[in-house]
Design an enzyme around this catalytic site. Sequence first.
Site, short mmCIF file in Angstrom:
data_model
loop_
_atom_site.label_atom_id
_atom_site.label_comp_id
_atom_site.label_asym_id
_atom_site.label_seq_id
_atom_site.Cartn_x
_atom_site.Cartn_y
_atom_site.Cartn_z
CG LEU A 359 -22.31 44.11 -8.25
CD1 LEU A 359 -21.71 42.86 -7.71
CD2 LEU A 359 -21.20 45.24 -7.79
N GLY A 360 -23.41 44.75 -12.54
CA GLY A 360 -23.31 44.50 -14.26
C GLY A 360 -24.40 43.61 -14.79
N GLY A 362 -25.43 40.70 -17.43
CA GLY A 362 -24.83 39.55 -18.44
C GLY A 362 -25.90 38.93 -19.18
N GLY A 363 -25.53 37.73 -19.81
CA GLY A 363 -26.26 36.97 -20.78
C GLY A 363 -27.47 36.53 -20.07
CG PHE A 364 -27.23 33.24 -17.88
CD1 PHE A 364 -27.72 32.40 -18.88
CD2 PHE A 364 -25.76 33.07 -18.11
CE1 PHE A 364 -27.29 31.34 -19.79
CE2 PHE A 364 -24.91 32.32 -18.95
CZ PHE A 364 -25.83 31.41 -19.89
N GLY A 365 -28.68 37.37 -16.74
CA GLY A 365 -29.41 38.46 -15.89
C GLY A 365 -28.57 39.47 -15.50
CB THR A 366 -29.31 42.68 -13.56
OG1 THR A 366 -29.94 42.83 -15.04
CG2 THR A 366 -28.75 43.71 -13.11
CE LYS A 381 -25.50 35.89 -12.72
NZ LYS A 381 -25.17 37.16 -13.68
CG ASP A 482 -21.43 32.92 -20.43
OD1 ASP A 482 -20.78 33.13 -21.40
OD2 ASP A 482 -22.07 33.60 -19.60
#
Length: 665
Positions: A359-360, A362-366, A381, A482
């Site tokens: 899905l995308g 981010g700063g903390f993971g996929t 996540k 965040d």
Amino acid sequence: MPKSSFFNVSLLLLILLHCCLLSSSSSDLEALLNFKSTVDSTGKLNSWNSTTDHCKWTGVSCIKNRVTRLVLENIELTGSIEQLVSLTELRVLSLKHNHFSGPIPNLSNLTALKLLFLSHNQFSGEFPASVISLSRLYRLDLSFNNFSGEIPPSLSHLTHLLTLRLESNRFSGLIPNINLSDLQDFNVSGNNLNGQIPNSLSEFPESVFNQNPSLCGAPLLKCTKLSSDPTKPDGAKASNPETVPSSPTTIHGNNKTTTTTNSTTRISTVALVAIILGDVIILTFVSLLLYCCFWRQYTEKAKKTSKVLEGEKIVYSSNPYPTTTAQNNQSQEKGKMVFFEGTRRFELEDLLRASAEMLGKGGFGTAYKAVLEDGNEVAVKRLKDAVTVAGKKEFEQQMEVLGRLRHSNLVSLKAYYFAREEKLLVYEYMPNGSLFWLLHGNRGPGRTPLDWTTRLKIAAGAARGVAFIHNSCKTLKLTHGDIKSTNVLLDRSGNARVSDFGLSIFAPAQTVAKSNGYRAPEVIDGRKHTQKSDVYSFGVLLLEILTGKCPNLVETGHSGNAVDLPRWVQSVVREEWTAEVFDLELMRYKNIEEEMVGLLQIAMACTAAVVDHRPKMGHAVKMIEEIRSGGGGGGSESSPCNDGINSAVDSPCLSEDTCGGTISQ
């Protein structure tokens, strides 16, 4: 120059400036009174008199005592609008559903005009040429009048135009090739137009061209080749819609009619069989050839697709705890799935077997969407290796707090998995994507803009979600950490659901300090994240909703320097061009200006540089809810696409870098 002389000159300049302002204001007053005396035969403008402040008259709005908005609709006004051309600061003029007549006067002095609505009157004459000089115009509606003549090609000079309504007039001639990239609302039906519809307008529906009998071309019937029509003056050439005859061709000549039939030629049986066999052989050969070509392309495409799908699978570690000796395995606890109340149970192996798509990042993971064998959909996540966790106990304590947070505007944490080499968080799946995709995705032709009612609904829902986090545990003073548009998701009903809350506690120091456009100034300087820094980030989110711009860097356009979104908005508002802040896609909706300004004021309060000047999230929620409930104008036009969110498909894979770089104003 002596100080006294300098003081006298300055004082004189101030007096002259004041006199100019008073003179401009008095000229607006005089123009309005003259206008009333010539058009208000029924006495509907009884509040307009010289003893009261003209800025408080019915339908009149002012800025710095200058008339900027005049809305007089459906009150039986008659005559000419000549007296209004001296209102040089006018930005909105709406005189719909009255009985004005005659040609439109010269409007070239109204250089600030952005919205012009003159529909449902009896205006006549040719298209008002002075309108072409109004370079700031967004909406132009001249429909349901008696205008005649041709539509000028110079309309292409109005580069900001979103609306052009010319239906139900007596315009004639060709439709010019109007090339306006932002044009969304267009209509020329019910006129006397002819010829081919230009390609630049062919994507509009058939209904906007109806009741023009001589028009042709997409989206109407195709045009035949140009042919001379002796019935038209000057031997004009007419391009007519293509027609298909429904009877055999007949040729008339010398008072005799010759009809072509197949009875004049007889074909032998042998020749007929030979023709049929030849056709069959040729068709068979062509079919085999096409089959071979397309089968090769299909198999190659299938291989590529399988590789892509294989690459999108969740790449979990097959053994998420360290592979060590038996003795070490006994001393180290293996990872396991931990579920919160009300969650359907499954094992790690179920996730490994699940079909999944990314899905995308981010700063903390996929984040991935996983479909379990029983059809249940979840979002998983996978935390980055860089996420710093002191130990299993610290991680479990934080997850226990986050797992208990349940609110209609939060994405619920359903389960988690912890091992030294793998950390997974399982959330409920949100099928309608993120606010980021709705605001910035698919920009260009064919895009469905995010309407104002939906934007306001999302802003209120996100505010309630963040406020719940802040108030859920007084002793811990929880923060989101965040807040950004990729972390505001939408459920099946189109409700905003805030995600990824509480993970900033695991972020490395360099990640927190890095600015992505949402970070509060004190966080960028290295100070600890607080609830007030959450408020700042939420304020940036509101500005993103209002402006349609990504909140990293915005090019000012004056010096070419790039600034962050809050500073750009503040600079524009200081110059008293507040309307320039708002997303162009919002200009298609009427009577929402007060609500947009109300939300803008809340956003600017939230992004105050001084921490103590920012409101609490609970107060922000109340202010946003009051915008639509009666505190912000109330009379907004309902948006035409409120139900669009419910039919949205799964959001495509998005990265936080999608908004990278600067955005020109």
